[in-house]
Write an enzyme that holds these catalytic residues in place. Structure first.
Site, PDB file in Angstrom:
ATOM      1  N   ASP A 199       0.837  -1.195   0.000  1.00  9.92           N
ATOM      2  CA  ASP A 199       0.000   0.000   0.000  1.00  9.92           C
ATOM      3  C   ASP A 199       0.875   1.250   0.000  1.00  9.92           C
ATOM      4  OD1 ASP A 199      -2.922   0.997   0.463  1.00  9.92           O
ATOM      5  OD2 ASP A 199      -1.691   2.171   1.863  1.00  9.92           O
ATOM      6  N   ASN A 207      -2.522  13.190  -4.204  1.00  8.43           N
ATOM      7  CA  ASN A 207      -3.666  13.724  -4.943  1.00  8.43           C
ATOM      8  C   ASN A 207      -3.968  15.158  -4.540  1.00  8.43           C
ATOM      9  OD1 ASN A 207      -4.232  11.502  -6.563  1.00  8.43           O
ATOM     10  ND2 ASN A 207      -5.554  10.542  -5.033  1.00  8.43           N
ATOM     11  N   HIS A 212      -5.271  14.353  -9.353  1.00  7.71           N
ATOM     12  CA  HIS A 212      -5.494  12.917  -9.570  1.00  7.71           C
ATOM     13  C   HIS A 212      -4.675  12.353 -10.734  1.00  7.71           C
ATOM     14  CE1 HIS A 212      -8.636  12.251  -6.582  1.00  7.71           C
ATOM     15  NE2 HIS A 212      -9.086  13.469  -6.879  1.00  7.71           N
ATOM     16  N   ASP A 216      -2.341   9.146 -10.517  1.00  5.41           N
ATOM     17  CA  ASP A 216      -2.347   7.986 -11.415  1.00  5.41           C
ATOM     18  C   ASP A 216      -0.927   7.636 -11.864  1.00  5.41           C
ATOM     19  OD1 ASP A 216      -5.063   7.780 -11.237  1.00  5.41           O
ATOM     20  OD2 ASP A 216      -5.488   8.686 -13.194  1.00  5.41           O
ATOM     21  N   GLU A 243      -4.807   2.444  -4.229  1.00  5.58           N
ATOM     22  CA  GLU A 243      -3.344   2.468  -4.208  1.00  5.58           C
ATOM     23  C   GLU A 243      -2.772   1.207  -3.583  1.00  5.58           C
ATOM     24  OE1 GLU A 243      -4.808   4.728  -0.559  1.00  5.58           O
ATOM     25  OE2 GLU A 243      -5.390   4.483  -2.641  1.00  5.58           O
TER      26      GLU A 243
END
Length: 354
Positions: A199, A207, A212, A216, A243
């Site tokens: 994670d 973000n 965003h 990505d 994530e």
């Protein structure tokens, strides 16, 4: 006798006309056309005067791609290779169009003693049939192309159904299916099965700070780092959601899985991910939970994922950028290990046993 011969000739002409056949005759010795296929010339748009004065050699009307085949068919019959002369060909009409015809003929006076000199046959229009054949061939070709495209689309759909659209890794559904199979293999062959849940730490801040799209890019960079550790045809690397990633390591014990996890943690920490066109970059860390099962552990793949996920939260509880292992032994009893950055409380490998 003459009346009967004339009657038979009229009958023959009627039959030929009804059947759409045009009678012709060639003298093989002199090479002369003793009976010209006048009806064929008329179909091609030539008048009787033009047939007599302007169109003396029908071979001059043949399509260049068909002439050699027709001559070869004649030669094969004359040589006795074929019992009849048959050929299909295109003739150029007066208007310049190519019209399909067919010939059928045979040497009529051939015997064991004489080679025969009269080649008699009929010519008939097969243009409609050829057009239908061409249409069918075109339809079949279109069907082949459509089937190929359909197969490619089906393959693409299967890939989309099995893979995460952003990272290209296996998606959650594929992970659960393949993981369940690996659990069965572990029980059957008595090989250890390890699993990593990875994670990205504090991903929301990426973000919030960069947007965003930048998030990505970071997800994809971490996905590539995970995929780089994959043994082709052996390991499974999947995006579990958001994530979070899962790496399945068949035939891998807990100690080896810890090494993989720690190496991955270091690699991600060293990443510098471009997040905009101005050249700014972001760095992130990951926390990793590790779980290992052996034959007789009595758990399934979902439970293995759950245990690794719980180990992940223990890793985050240490301050993140850490690895925590819950090694599932026989009977399902976990033995826990924490892997952190080396300090005075850790051994040379940075492993602290709790």
């Amino acid at each position: 006798m003459g009346d009967e011969a004339d009657l038979n000739k009229e009958r023959l002409e009627l039959v030929l006309e009804a059947a759409g056949l045009d009678l012709w005759e060639n003298d093989l010795v002199s090479g002369q056309v003793t009976h010209k296929a006048s009806k064929t010339f008329e179909e091609l748009g030539f008048t009787q005067d033009e047939i007599v004065t302007g169109v003396q050699d029908i071979f001059g009307l043949f399509h260049p791609g068909d002439l050699d085949k027709v001559k070869q068919a004649v030669a094969d019959h004359v040589a006795g290779i074929t019992p009849q002369y048959r050929a299909e060909f295109r003739l150029r009409s007066k208007a310049g169009e190519w019209i399909w015809f067919a010939n059928y003929g045979r040497i009529m006076d051939r015997s064991s003693a004489t080679p025969g000199k009269r080649l008699i046959g009929v010519t008939f229009n097969i243009h409609d049939r050829k057009q239908k054949e061409d249409e069918i061939a075109q339809i079949n070709q279109q069907l082949l192309e459509q089937n190929k495209l359909l197969q490619e689309l089906n393959t693409a759909l299967e890939l989309l159904a099995a893979n995460d659209s952003l990272t290209g890794l296996a998606n959650r559904r594929t992970l659960m299916e393949l993981g369940a199979n690996e659990c069965k293999r572990t029980e059957r062959f008595d090989h250890p099965l390890s699993l990593l849940v990875v994670d990205i730490d504090l991903f929301k801040t990426v973000n919030d700070a960069w947007g965003h799209l930048a998030g990505d890019r970071v997800i994809c960079a971490v996905a590539q780092a995970c995929a780089a550790r994959k043994r082709s045809g052996v390991d499974i690397v999947a995006r579990f959601g958001g994530e979070e990633f899962v790496i399945v390591l068949p035939e891998t014990d807990g100690v080896s899985a810890l090494r993989v996890a720690e190496s991955l943690r270091h690699d991600v920490a060293a990443l510098s991910v471009p997040v905009n066109e101005q050249g700014a970059s972001a760095s992130v860390t990951v926390s990793i939970g590790v779980a290992t099962m052996h034959k007789g552990s009595g758990i399934g793949f979902e439970e293995l994922v759950n245990r690794a996920d719980k180990a992940l939260y223990r890793a985050k509880g240490t301050g993140r950028n850490a690895v925590y292992c819950a090694d599932v032994q026989q009977g399902g009893a976990p033995a826990v290990h924490v892997l952190i950055e080396p300090d005075e409380d850790a051994d040379a490998d940075g492993v602290v046993t709790a």
